[in-house]
Design a protein around this motif. Structure first.
Motif, PDB file in Angstrom:
ATOM      1  N   GLU A  76      19.038 -16.049 -78.829  1.00 50.02           N
ATOM      2  CA  GLU A  76      18.669 -17.354 -79.362  1.00 50.02           C
ATOM      3  C   GLU A  76      17.779 -17.258 -80.593  1.00 50.02           C
ATOM      4  OE1 GLU A  76      18.842 -16.351 -76.201  1.00 50.02           O
ATOM      5  OE2 GLU A  76      18.365 -18.002 -74.832  1.00 50.02           O
ATOM      6  N   TYR A  77      16.873 -16.276 -80.613  1.00 51.58           N
ATOM      7  CA  TYR A  77      16.014 -16.129 -81.792  1.00 51.58           C
ATOM      8  C   TYR A  77      16.860 -15.921 -83.045  1.00 51.58           C
ATOM      9  CZ  TYR A  77      12.970 -14.136 -85.275  1.00 51.58           C
ATOM     10  OH  TYR A  77      12.313 -13.899 -86.462  1.00 51.58           O
ATOM     11  N   PHE A  90      10.739 -18.750 -84.727  1.00 56.40           N
ATOM     12  CA  PHE A  90       9.469 -18.191 -84.262  1.00 56.40           C
ATOM     13  C   PHE A  90       8.927 -18.974 -83.067  1.00 56.40           C
ATOM     14  CE2 PHE A  90       4.892 -17.825 -84.079  1.00 56.40           C
ATOM     15  CZ  PHE A  90       4.686 -16.453 -84.196  1.00 56.40           C
ATOM     16  N   LEU A  91       9.072 -20.299 -83.099  1.00 56.68           N
ATOM     17  CA  LEU A  91       8.591 -21.104 -81.971  1.00 56.68           C
ATOM     18  C   LEU A  91       9.308 -20.710 -80.682  1.00 56.68           C
ATOM     19  CD1 LEU A  91       8.231 -24.684 -83.498  1.00 56.68           C
ATOM     20  CD2 LEU A  91       6.442 -22.989 -83.051  1.00 56.68           C
ATOM     21  N   TYR A  92      10.621 -20.449 -80.787  1.00 58.43           N
ATOM     22  CA  TYR A  92      11.348 -20.006 -79.594  1.00 58.43           C
ATOM     23  C   TYR A  92      10.821 -18.652 -79.112  1.00 58.43           C
ATOM     24  CZ  TYR A  92      14.746 -17.838 -76.632  1.00 58.43           C
ATOM     25  OH  TYR A  92      15.322 -17.169 -75.581  1.00 58.43           O
ATOM     26  N   ALA A  93      10.675 -17.692 -80.045  1.00 60.41           N
ATOM     27  CA  ALA A  93      10.207 -16.366 -79.660  1.00 60.41           C
ATOM     28  C   ALA A  93       8.790 -16.429 -79.096  1.00 60.41           C
ATOM     29  CB  ALA A  93      10.258 -15.422 -80.859  1.00 60.41           C
ATOM     30  N   TRP A  94       7.953 -17.269 -79.677  1.00 59.51           N
ATOM     31  CA  TRP A  94       6.578 -17.472 -79.199  1.00 59.51           C
ATOM     32  C   TRP A  94       6.596 -17.959 -77.754  1.00 59.51           C
ATOM     33  CZ3 TRP A  94       1.339 -17.423 -80.007  1.00 59.51           C
ATOM     34  CH2 TRP A  94       0.569 -18.439 -79.441  1.00 59.51           C
ATOM     35  N   MET A  95       7.447 -18.940 -77.472  1.00 58.06           N
ATOM     36  CA  MET A  95       7.547 -19.473 -76.114  1.00 58.06           C
ATOM     37  C   MET A  95       8.129 -18.441 -75.151  1.00 58.06           C
ATOM     38  SD  MET A  95      10.020 -22.533 -74.671  1.00 58.06           S
ATOM     39  CE  MET A  95      11.450 -21.429 -74.770  1.00 58.06           C
ATOM     40  N   ALA A  96       9.201 -17.771 -75.587  1.00 60.65           N
ATOM     41  CA  ALA A  96       9.919 -16.871 -74.688  1.00 60.65           C
ATOM     42  C   ALA A  96       9.134 -15.609 -74.372  1.00 60.65           C
ATOM     43  CB  ALA A  96      11.272 -16.503 -75.304  1.00 60.65           C
ATOM     44  N   ALA A  97       8.617 -14.961 -75.398  1.00 61.88           N
ATOM     45  CA  ALA A  97       8.001 -13.655 -75.211  1.00 61.88           C
ATOM     46  C   ALA A  97       6.598 -13.723 -74.623  1.00 61.88           C
ATOM     47  CB  ALA A  97       7.970 -12.906 -76.547  1.00 61.88           C
ATOM     48  N   SER A 362      10.699 -27.732 -72.843  1.00 64.19           N
ATOM     49  CA  SER A 362      10.905 -27.087 -74.146  1.00 64.19           C
ATOM     50  C   SER A 362      12.071 -26.111 -74.100  1.00 64.19           C
ATOM     51  CB  SER A 362       9.628 -26.350 -74.565  1.00 64.19           C
ATOM     52  OG  SER A 362       8.554 -27.256 -74.725  1.00 64.19           O
ATOM     53  N   SER A 363      12.256 -25.429 -72.982  1.00 64.30           N
ATOM     54  CA  SER A 363      13.358 -24.474 -72.897  1.00 64.30           C
ATOM     55  C   SER A 363      14.707 -25.177 -72.980  1.00 64.30           C
ATOM     56  CB  SER A 363      13.260 -23.663 -71.600  1.00 64.30           C
ATOM     57  OG  SER A 363      13.439 -24.484 -70.460  1.00 64.30           O
ATOM     58  N   VAL A 364      14.822 -26.375 -72.384  1.00 63.10           N
ATOM     59  CA  VAL A 364      16.061 -27.147 -72.481  1.00 63.10           C
ATOM     60  C   VAL A 364      16.309 -27.576 -73.926  1.00 63.10           C
ATOM     61  CG1 VAL A 364      17.224 -29.263 -71.757  1.00 63.10           C
ATOM     62  CG2 VAL A 364      15.959 -27.927 -70.093  1.00 63.10           C
ATOM     63  N   GLY A 421       2.526 -22.476 -81.912  1.00 68.42           N
ATOM     64  CA  GLY A 421       3.046 -21.292 -82.583  1.00 68.42           C
ATOM     65  C   GLY A 421       3.111 -21.426 -84.095  1.00 68.42           C
ATOM     66  N   LEU A 422       3.152 -22.645 -84.628  1.00 60.10           N
ATOM     67  CA  LEU A 422       3.225 -22.823 -86.085  1.00 60.10           C
ATOM     68  C   LEU A 422       1.991 -22.282 -86.802  1.00 60.10           C
ATOM     69  CD1 LEU A 422       4.908 -26.334 -86.344  1.00 60.10           C
ATOM     70  CD2 LEU A 422       5.924 -24.103 -86.875  1.00 60.10           C
ATOM     71  N   PRO A 423       0.766 -22.691 -86.421  1.00 63.60           N
ATOM     72  CA  PRO A 423      -0.396 -22.082 -87.082  1.00 63.60           C
ATOM     73  C   PRO A 423      -0.530 -20.588 -86.776  1.00 63.60           C
ATOM     74  CG  PRO A 423      -1.083 -23.527 -85.283  1.00 63.60           C
ATOM     75  CD  PRO A 423       0.366 -23.784 -85.518  1.00 63.60           C
ATOM     76  N   VAL A 424      -0.087 -20.169 -85.583  1.00 66.40           N
ATOM     77  CA  VAL A 424      -0.146 -18.740 -85.264  1.00 66.40           C
ATOM     78  C   VAL A 424       0.748 -17.953 -86.225  1.00 66.40           C
ATOM     79  CG1 VAL A 424       0.456 -16.999 -83.533  1.00 66.40           C
ATOM     80  CG2 VAL A 424      -0.731 -19.086 -82.840  1.00 66.40           C
TER      81      VAL A 424
END
Length: 445
Positions: A76-77, A90-97, A362-364, A421-424
């Motif tokens: 997905e990333y 990046f937001l997806y990877a931030w959430m997933a990882a 968020s995952s959906v 995750g955006l500011p990160v």
């Protein structure tokens, strides 16, 4: 990732095991009981499973196309980056990882402990440490080599299928299952939940019970002949999972009538005792441990590939460390360490249940966005396009609205955690631009 052809070690059997592995886990023993008790009708139970199977199959067709177009690790990333740009990806990877998958791992390890205790005489002083030991062992297996983790994962996940079929077959052959417990098929039992709420709740439960079929895209870079292997793995795996859930659900209800189902965990003991007497608890506990172990191996193998893809895609900054492969084992070692470490941190904080409640919405949304990337490039030349992506996106949208309506505060908190995750990313990556050709690169190895 390096482009050596020898890296592609996974064939059809292993790739299909990835699709089925996480879907056939602890949920197959707990979710059907909860759904049956809420719906109160075998016909409704089968209808919900078939409806979610249709939606899942539509999603599998979408993810097959995406994986074949992008046969590299990352799933997905990778698709989101190429479809919607690096920030959404990046937001997806931030959430997933960092949040979702470590939380899932911690939750499954904690949930497996009672079943291990039923199988082995575990000293009381060791019980609190068992989840951490399981996480560390899974991390070590994936650290030392893809061949070891893939082989073990394939064996365990294919072993589940004859075991589950054997349970259902024995239920009917031994006479413990009876069609009388399924009748009447359509009439709802007394004490069932209101119809609308029951169907909505069962649909959400069924969708997440199927969850994990999309993990094969994350390890596409490890698959031999991806154009042939991935379509078989995705569609064949989803159809296999659907058949098993239908058989197991109806088999469970044929043994233990809906009126007698008290709770999810109690149901496992009820079913085991009905089939095997006093030893039933041990037999079912062994089945649960087998199923969860296979699912955890998939999770620990797939998720570090997302983090590694993130490190490869970012042009500068500390994230590059996750792109490095172990010089001896050839595994994304730093990404495996991150996955293992985050799971241990979440476990020690005891926050996995809350994290999962926050992140489900968020995952959906990310699943829907991933399917939507099919509309951001060349149209798929397939008989199912554009019906399949529209069906899957629409289904995800309905599920997201259900979750937002029923779990408003956790869903909004989870969305806020993801947007953090955006500011990160801005802090870690700055204003660097990806090298030309990276985002659109194709590599069929």
């Amino acid at each position: 990732m390096p482009s050596s052809p020898t890296e592609r070690q996974m064939g059809v059997w292993a790739a299909t095991a990835v699709v089925t592995g996480e879907a056939i886990s602890l949920g197959i023993f707990l979710t059907p009981a909860a759904m049956a008790r809420s719906l109160g009708s075998p016909a409704l139970l089968a209808a919900v499973w078939c409806g979610m199977a249709l939606m899942t199959l539509a999603g599998a067709l979408c993810f097959t196309e995406l994986a074949v177009r992008n046969p590299q690790d990352g799933g997905e990333y990778l698709y989101l980056r190429r479809g919607f740009g690096p920030q959404i990806a990046f937001l997806y990877a931030w959430m997933a990882a960092l949040v979702m998958y470590p939380g899932v791992a911690a939750s499954l390890c904690v949930g497996t402990v009672p079943y291990l205790q039923a199988l082995f005489p575990v000293p009381l002083w060791l019980v609190p440490a068992l989840p951490a030991l399981m996480i560390a062992a899974l991390g070590a297996i994936n650290y030392v080599g893809m061949r070891l983790s893939s082989g073990l994962m394939t064996v365990l996940n294919w072993l589940k299928i004859p075991v589950l079929l054997g349970l259902v077959g024995w239920a009917f052959v031994s006479g413990h299952a009876t069609a009388a417990n399924l009748a009447p098929l359509a009439a709802r039992r007394a004490g069932s939940d209101p119809l609308g709420a029951a169907i909505a709740g069962a649909a959400v439960s069924a969708f997440f019970c199927f969850g994990g079929w999309w993990e094969a895209g994350k390890i596409a870079g490890e698959v031999r002949n991806p154009r042939r292997t991935l379509p078989i793995a995705f569609t064949g795996g989803v159809l296999l999972v659907t058949a098993l859930y239908l058989l197991v659900s109806l088999g469970f209800v044929a043994v233990v009538p809906m009126e007698q189902i008290r709770s999810n965990t109690a149901f496992v003991a009820q079913f085991g005792a009905s089939l095997f007497g006093p030893e039933g608890g041990r037999v079912l506990s062994a089945c649960v441990v087998l199923s969860v172990a296979g699912g955890l191996l998939v999770l620990f193998m797939a998720v570090p590939r997302v983090t590694c893809a993130l490190g490869n895609a970012e042009p500068s900054g500390p994230l590059r460390i996750f792109a490095r492969l172990h010089p001896r084992f050839g595994t994304p070692a730093n990404a495996v360490l991150l996955q293992t470490g985050m799971a241990l941190v979440i476990l020690m904080l005891g926050a996995f249940d809350r994290i999962l409640a926050f992140i489900i919405f968020s995952s959906v949304v990310f699943l829907a966005l991933t399917a939507a990337t099919l509309f951001r490039g060349p149209a798929a030349k397939a008989w199912w396009y554009p019906v399949a992506p529209l069906l899957f996106i629409g289904g995800c949208g309905v599920l997201a609205l259900m979750l937002l309506a029923s779990r408003t505060v956790p869903s909004l908190i989870g969305a806020a955690l993801v947007l953090l995750g955006l500011p990160v990313r801005r802090f870690m990556v700055g204003k660097a631009v990806a090298p030309a050709g990276l985002v659109g690169a194709r590599n069929d190895r």
